[in-house]
Design a protein around this motif. Structure first.
Motif, short mmCIF file in Angstrom:
data_model
loop_
_atom_site.label_atom_id
_atom_site.label_comp_id
_atom_site.label_asym_id
_atom_site.label_seq_id
_atom_site.Cartn_x
_atom_site.Cartn_y
_atom_site.Cartn_z
N GLU A 23 2.15 11.57 4.85
CA GLU A 23 2.98 11.43 6.05
C GLU A 23 3.01 9.98 6.52
OE1 GLU A 23 1.21 14.20 8.80
OE2 GLU A 23 1.69 15.92 7.53
N LEU A 24 2.98 9.03 5.58
CA LEU A 24 2.95 7.61 5.91
C LEU A 24 4.08 7.28 6.88
CD1 LEU A 24 1.47 4.96 5.10
CD2 LEU A 24 3.38 4.56 3.53
N TRP A 25 3.74 6.56 7.90
CA TRP A 25 4.72 6.19 8.93
C TRP A 25 5.82 5.32 8.33
CZ3 TRP A 25 0.37 3.85 12.37
CH2 TRP A 25 -0.47 4.86 12.82
N PRO A 26 7.07 5.60 8.65
CA PRO A 26 8.17 4.78 8.12
C PRO A 26 8.04 3.30 8.49
CG PRO A 26 9.02 6.82 9.03
CD PRO A 26 7.56 6.77 9.40
N ASP A 27 7.56 2.99 9.70
CA ASP A 27 7.45 1.58 10.07
C ASP A 27 6.33 0.88 9.30
OD1 ASP A 27 5.69 3.16 11.62
OD2 ASP A 27 5.80 1.84 13.36
N LEU A 28 5.30 1.60 8.90
CA LEU A 28 4.26 1.01 8.05
C LEU A 28 4.79 0.80 6.63
CD1 LEU A 28 1.45 -0.08 7.57
CD2 LEU A 28 0.66 2.28 7.25
N ALA A 29 5.50 1.79 6.11
CA ALA A 29 6.10 1.63 4.78
C ALA A 29 7.03 0.42 4.75
CB ALA A 29 6.86 2.90 4.39
N GLU A 30 7.80 0.24 5.79
CA GLU A 30 8.70 -0.92 5.88
C GLU A 30 7.92 -2.22 5.94
OE1 GLU A 30 12.12 -3.21 6.05
OE2 GLU A 30 11.86 -1.12 5.47
N ALA A 31 6.83 -2.25 6.70
CA ALA A 31 6.00 -3.46 6.79
C ALA A 31 5.39 -3.81 5.43
CB ALA A 31 4.90 -3.28 7.84
N LEU A 32 4.92 -2.81 4.70
CA LEU A 32 4.36 -3.05 3.37
C LEU A 32 5.42 -3.62 2.43
CD1 LEU A 32 2.20 0.19 2.97
CD2 LEU A 32 1.36 -2.11 3.50
N SER A 33 6.59 -3.02 2.45
CA SER A 33 7.69 -3.51 1.60
C SER A 33 8.09 -4.92 1.98
CB SER A 33 8.90 -2.58 1.71
OG SER A 33 8.62 -1.33 1.14
N GLN A 34 8.24 -5.18 3.28
CA GLN A 34 8.62 -6.51 3.75
C GLN A 34 7.57 -7.56 3.39
OE1 GLN A 34 11.52 -7.61 5.23
NE2 GLN A 34 12.26 -5.59 4.64
N ALA A 35 6.31 -7.15 3.29
CA ALA A 35 5.23 -8.07 2.91
C ALA A 35 5.20 -8.34 1.42
CB ALA A 35 3.89 -7.51 3.38
N GLY A 36 6.05 -7.64 0.66
CA GLY A 36 6.11 -7.87 -0.78
C GLY A 36 5.24 -6.95 -1.61
N ILE A 37 4.76 -5.87 -1.02
CA ILE A 37 3.92 -4.91 -1.75
C ILE A 37 4.82 -3.86 -2.39
CG2 ILE A 37 2.18 -3.10 -1.49
CD1 ILE A 37 0.97 -4.82 0.76
N HIS A 38 4.55 -3.56 -3.65
CA HIS A 38 5.29 -2.49 -4.35
C HIS A 38 4.37 -1.89 -5.40
CE1 HIS A 38 6.33 -4.67 -8.17
NE2 HIS A 38 5.99 -5.70 -7.41
N ASP A 39 4.78 -0.79 -5.95
CA ASP A 39 4.01 -0.11 -7.00
C ASP A 39 2.55 0.03 -6.56
OD1 ASP A 39 3.52 1.20 -9.35
OD2 ASP A 39 3.61 -0.58 -10.63
N TYR A 40 2.34 0.72 -5.45
CA TYR A 40 1.04 0.81 -4.76
C TYR A 40 0.47 2.21 -4.96
CZ TYR A 40 -2.10 0.16 -0.66
OH TYR A 40 -3.17 0.04 0.19
N SER A 41 -0.74 2.29 -5.51
CA SER A 41 -1.43 3.56 -5.72
C SER A 41 -2.86 3.46 -5.20
CB SER A 41 -1.50 3.91 -7.21
OG SER A 41 -0.22 4.05 -7.77
N ILE A 42 -3.39 4.57 -4.71
CA ILE A 42 -4.79 4.65 -4.30
C ILE A 42 -5.41 5.84 -5.04
CG2 ILE A 42 -6.42 4.96 -2.39
CD1 ILE A 42 -4.25 3.83 -0.52
N PHE A 43 -6.55 5.59 -5.67
CA PHE A 43 -7.25 6.61 -6.44
C PHE A 43 -8.59 6.92 -5.78
CE2 PHE A 43 -4.59 4.13 -9.22
CZ PHE A 43 -3.92 5.09 -9.97
N LEU A 44 -9.06 8.15 -5.93
CA LEU A 44 -10.33 8.58 -5.37
C LEU A 44 -11.30 8.96 -6.49
CD1 LEU A 44 -12.18 9.54 -3.01
CD2 LEU A 44 -11.04 11.77 -3.21
N ASP A 45 -12.50 8.40 -6.44
CA ASP A 45 -13.60 8.87 -7.27
C ASP A 45 -14.28 9.97 -6.47
OD1 ASP A 45 -16.15 9.37 -8.37
OD2 ASP A 45 -16.33 7.33 -9.12
N GLU A 46 -14.08 11.22 -6.86
CA GLU A 46 -14.56 12.36 -6.06
C GLU A 46 -16.08 12.43 -5.98
OE1 GLU A 46 -12.43 15.59 -7.92
OE2 GLU A 46 -10.88 15.46 -6.37
#
Length: 97
Positions: free
Chosen positions: A17-40
């Motif tokens: 449920e990532l906030w649209p304004d945060l997604a926009e800020a990440l994109s505007q900052a030049g971040i793309h192809d972003y993944s987060i992985f968890l070691d359970e």
């Protein structure tokens, strides 16, 4: 980054449920192809992202939306003062292109 015990499902839900304004800020900052992985087993979160040339990702911590996100996530992650997620560098061991 370090997740608190029992918080994996909540962490996923909040990112789904990532906030649209945060997604926009990440994109505007030049971040793309972003993944987060968890070691359970250890609850360590490992983030991988790509930065565009001339990115401004270093300025993200000063944005109000980023600080609100950190506050929103602070109850389920290990954080530094100011609620920035606790992070530590990893030693590169192998790269294959």
């Amino acid at each position: 980054m370090q997740l608190k015990p029992g918080m994996a499902a909540e962490y996923r839900r909040r990112h789904d449920e990532l906030w649209p304004d945060l997604a926009e800020a990440l994109s505007q900052a030049g971040i793309h192809d972003y993944s987060i992985f968890l070691d359970e087993e250890t609850l360590i979160l490992f983030a991988v992202l790509k930065l565009r040339e001339n990115h401004s990702a270093d300025a993200l911590p000063q944005l109000p939306v980023m600080r609100r996100w950190w506050d929103h996530m602070a109850d389920i992650m290990e954080v530094e003062p100011g609620n920035r997620p606790r992070e530590w560098p990893l030693q590169p061991m192998f790269y294959f292109a």
